[in-house]
Design a protein around this motif. Structure first.
Motif, mmCIF file in Angstrom:
data_model
loop_
_atom_site.group_PDB
_atom_site.id
_atom_site.type_symbol
_atom_site.label_atom_id
_atom_site.label_comp_id
_atom_site.label_asym_id
_atom_site.label_seq_id
_atom_site.Cartn_x
_atom_site.Cartn_y
_atom_site.Cartn_z
ATOM 1 N N VAL A 291 -4.983 5.564 -0.295
ATOM 2 C CA VAL A 291 -4.319 4.405 0.212
ATOM 3 C C VAL A 291 -4.266 3.093 -0.627
ATOM 4 O O VAL A 291 -5.401 3.582 -1.653
ATOM 5 N N ALA A 292 -3.490 3.275 -2.321
ATOM 6 C CA ALA A 292 -3.659 2.172 -2.656
ATOM 7 C C ALA A 292 -2.489 1.018 -2.823
ATOM 8 O O ALA A 292 -2.086 1.837 -2.819
ATOM 9 N N GLN A 293 -2.898 -0.231 -4.330
ATOM 10 C CA GLN A 293 -1.661 -0.753 -4.064
ATOM 11 C C GLN A 293 -1.365 -1.189 -5.920
ATOM 12 O O GLN A 293 -3.124 -0.996 -6.442
ATOM 13 N N TYR A 294 -0.795 -2.239 -5.931
ATOM 14 C CA TYR A 294 -1.226 -2.042 -7.511
ATOM 15 C C TYR A 294 -2.156 -2.900 -7.687
ATOM 16 O O TYR A 294 -2.488 -3.870 -7.567
ATOM 17 N N ASP A 295 -3.266 -3.235 -9.041
ATOM 18 C CA ASP A 295 -4.047 -3.412 -10.039
ATOM 19 C C ASP A 295 -3.658 -3.583 -11.530
ATOM 20 O O ASP A 295 -2.697 -3.242 -12.146
ATOM 21 N N ASP A 296 -4.290 -3.618 -12.313
ATOM 22 C CA ASP A 296 -3.963 -4.549 -13.998
ATOM 23 C C ASP A 296 -4.078 -3.007 -14.773
ATOM 24 O O ASP A 296 -3.228 -2.221 -15.055
ATOM 25 N N TYR A 297 -4.714 -1.299 -13.598
ATOM 26 C CA TYR A 297 -4.384 -1.429 -14.724
ATOM 27 C C TYR A 297 -2.356 0.020 -14.658
ATOM 28 O O TYR A 297 -2.038 0.624 -15.413
ATOM 29 N N VAL A 298 -2.144 0.018 -13.775
ATOM 30 C CA VAL A 298 -0.706 0.392 -13.861
ATOM 31 C C VAL A 298 0.243 0.897 -14.387
ATOM 32 O O VAL A 298 1.004 1.320 -15.051
ATOM 33 N N LEU B 194 0.501 -0.809 0.321
ATOM 34 C CA LEU B 194 -0.031 0.091 0.249
ATOM 35 C C LEU B 194 0.514 1.470 -0.355
ATOM 36 O O LEU B 194 2.344 1.370 1.057
ATOM 37 N N HIS B 195 0.554 1.896 -1.130
ATOM 38 C CA HIS B 195 1.162 3.436 -0.750
ATOM 39 C C HIS B 195 0.168 4.617 -0.171
ATOM 40 O O HIS B 195 -1.046 4.365 -0.584
ATOM 41 N N ARG B 196 0.219 5.812 0.591
ATOM 42 C CA ARG B 196 -0.708 6.727 0.924
ATOM 43 C C ARG B 196 -0.467 7.766 -0.130
ATOM 44 O O ARG B 196 0.890 7.784 -1.302
ATOM 45 N N TYR B 197 -1.819 8.564 -0.107
ATOM 46 C CA TYR B 197 -1.736 9.175 -1.774
ATOM 47 C C TYR B 197 -2.440 10.519 -1.029
ATOM 48 O O TYR B 197 -2.734 9.804 -0.458
ATOM 49 N N VAL B 198 -1.750 11.637 -0.991
ATOM 50 C CA VAL B 198 -2.084 12.913 0.047
ATOM 51 C C VAL B 198 -2.237 13.626 -0.628
ATOM 52 O O VAL B 198 -1.631 14.532 -1.318
ATOM 53 N N PHE B 199 -3.667 14.670 -0.407
ATOM 54 C CA PHE B 199 -3.889 15.321 -0.863
ATOM 55 C C PHE B 199 -4.089 17.225 0.092
ATOM 56 O O PHE B 199 -3.952 16.601 1.224
#
Length: 186
Positions: free
Chosen positions: A170-177, A116-121
């Protein structure tokens, strides 16, 4: 009432990205119908398009919006901290059409196997209109000059103070990457 500051600390956004959590929740909505909720998991597919972002903007003020990933390429090895996905300055009165795009939006692209990565706005209120002429203007197909960015140093450089509003997922790899990477140059 959501505990914004508590969640920013619990997920270590404070101190990894900023020293002081914002007090106001930033409303972030994607065209996929998904709303960003503090610390909830979304997929790269859900966040591939530029979202609509709203906060309690005052009509005669200037703002800066940033979206950063402090976990590039992974949370265990953040050697590119922070990778900035979106940076818009001189947003007048909260109207993005009246803002200066410094780095156009790129969705989440966490590499396979990096968790998981954090994506911060974050939104900052500018003291006045800023001169961003020395900043490179990055299109949405450019990954160049996005790594090793620091929103805190940027805020210090332009005297923006602490963020007034924020949110993160948070997000992790999926097939869109792989499709996202295929669009990026540099």
């Amino acid at each position: 009432m959501t505990d914004i500051q508590g969640l920013f600390k619990q997920h270590c956004v404070v101190p990894d990205v900023i020293n002081t959590a914002p007090s106001e929740l930033l409303n972030v909505q994607y065209s996929s119908g998904v709303n960003v909720e503090l610390g909830k998991e979304l997929t790269p597919t859900q966040v591939k398009d530029k979202p609509i972002v709203k906060w309690a903007a005052k009509e005669n003020e200037y703002y800066t919006l940033a979206m950063v990933d402090p976990d590039a390429p992974s949370r265990e090895n953040p050697k590119f901290r922070e990778w900035h996905h979106w940076l818009v300055g001189n947003i007048f009165g909260g109207d993005f059409n009246k803002g200066e795009i410094l780095s156009d939006y790129i969705g989440s692209g966490p590499p396979k196997g990096t968790g998981l990565h954090r994506y911060v706005f974050l939104v900052y209120k500018q003291p006045q209109k800023c001169d961003f002429s020395k900043m490179p203007k990055l299109p949405s197909n450019s990954g160049d000059k996005r790594g090793k960015f620091s929103i805190s140093k940027f805020a210090q450089q332009y005297k923006l103070g602490s963020p007034i509003a924020g949110n993160f997922y948070v997000a992790q790899y999926d097939d869109y990457v792989p499709k996202l990477y295929a669009k990026l140059k540099g």
